[in-house]
Design a protein around this motif. Structure first.
Motif, mmCIF file in Angstrom:
data_model
loop_
_atom_site.group_PDB
_atom_site.id
_atom_site.type_symbol
_atom_site.label_atom_id
_atom_site.label_comp_id
_atom_site.label_asym_id
_atom_site.label_seq_id
_atom_site.Cartn_x
_atom_site.Cartn_y
_atom_site.Cartn_z
ATOM 1 N N HIS A 143 69.725 38.031 -46.602
ATOM 2 C CA HIS A 143 71.106 38.724 -46.353
ATOM 3 C C HIS A 143 71.968 38.252 -48.188
ATOM 4 N N PRO A 144 71.909 39.129 -48.538
ATOM 5 C CA PRO A 144 72.902 38.900 -50.171
ATOM 6 C C PRO A 144 73.501 37.553 -50.564
ATOM 7 N N GLU A 145 74.659 37.558 -49.524
ATOM 8 C CA GLU A 145 75.643 36.850 -49.168
ATOM 9 C C GLU A 145 75.226 35.459 -48.924
ATOM 10 N N GLN A 146 73.871 34.968 -48.836
ATOM 11 C CA GLN A 146 72.911 33.559 -49.234
ATOM 12 C C GLN A 146 72.671 33.241 -50.570
ATOM 13 N N PHE A 147 72.975 34.074 -51.392
ATOM 14 C CA PHE A 147 72.278 34.306 -52.597
ATOM 15 C C PHE A 147 74.326 33.974 -53.572
ATOM 16 N N GLY A 148 74.635 31.714 -54.171
ATOM 17 C CA GLY A 148 75.372 31.257 -54.316
ATOM 18 C C GLY A 148 76.037 32.611 -55.726
ATOM 19 N N LEU A 149 74.895 33.136 -56.625
ATOM 20 C CA LEU A 149 75.172 33.075 -57.827
ATOM 21 C C LEU A 149 75.683 34.955 -57.748
ATOM 22 N N ASP A 150 76.467 34.726 -58.408
ATOM 23 C CA ASP A 150 77.445 36.489 -57.630
ATOM 24 C C ASP A 150 76.390 37.311 -59.050
ATOM 25 N N SER A 151 75.640 36.922 -60.132
ATOM 26 C CA SER A 151 74.844 37.993 -60.613
ATOM 27 C C SER A 151 73.677 38.239 -59.852
#
Length: 189
Positions: A153-161
């Motif tokens: 789930h991409p929303e779990q990745f903390g950095l925008d890029s």
């Protein structure tokens, strides 16, 4: 958005306090004329899949975004190619040796470090490694996790890029992801 050099109050050449914004990405000294540009720093990021097709995801051990999901990678060193940086960063953070790296795409980013926003240009690679079974967290990685692509789930990745890169990667691999994972600035290859 603030000017990228707003915290730089004195000329690094002559020490004058007449060091002021000259353009959207530079400051110029009113005393000696020196101009300092804030151009993007290069960073490299790795997508690594094991024999079962799982993606290597890491957990950040440091700020910014400590405790969130990430991918192996980091800043390029002086004199290093982007390909060399991705190999070095993967080795430092996971113990894995990259045997092949293929550039997929790049994304601009803003990285908060020591109270300064550093503009970066992040290069995303699909990497093959010699032995994926030996992955272990090191350096600024708290944990290495092999995840099924459908569980990401991409929303779990903390950095925008990184988040945007994961969205693109999932799109390219044609795997389903949630509509909420899309951002208004999302564009795909």
């Amino acid at each position: 958005m603030s000017h990228p050099l707003e915290k730089f109050k004195f000329c690094p050449v002559c020490g004058s306090n007449l060091f002021r914004e000259d353009s959207e990405k530079s400051n110029r000294c009113g005393e000696c004329g020196f101009e300092l540009f804030m151009n993007p720093s290069a960073a490299a990021v790795a997508f690594i899949r094991n024999a079962e097709g799982r993606l290597l995801v890491t957990v950040r051990n440091r700020e910014p975004a400590k405790g969130t999901l990430d991918l192996p990678g980091g800043f390029s060193d002086i004199g290093e190619t982007s390909e060399e940086s991705v190999c070095r960063e993967v080795k430092e953070e996971t113990g894995l040796t990259v045997s092949r790296a293929r550039l997929l795409f790049s994304l601009p980013n803003r990285y908060l470090y020591s109270g300064i926003i550093i503009p970066t240009l992040d290069f995303f690679y699909e990497c093959e490694v010699e032995d994926a079974t030996i992955a272990s967290a090191a350096d600024d990685v708290a944990e290495c996790i092999w995840m099924k692509l459908e569980d990401i789930h991409p929303e779990q990745f903390g950095l925008d890029s990184i988040r945007e890169g994961v969205i693109r990667y999932l799109h390219v691999t044609r795997l389903p992801f949630h509509d909420s994972d899309l951002t208004s600035s999302s564009s795909f290859l």
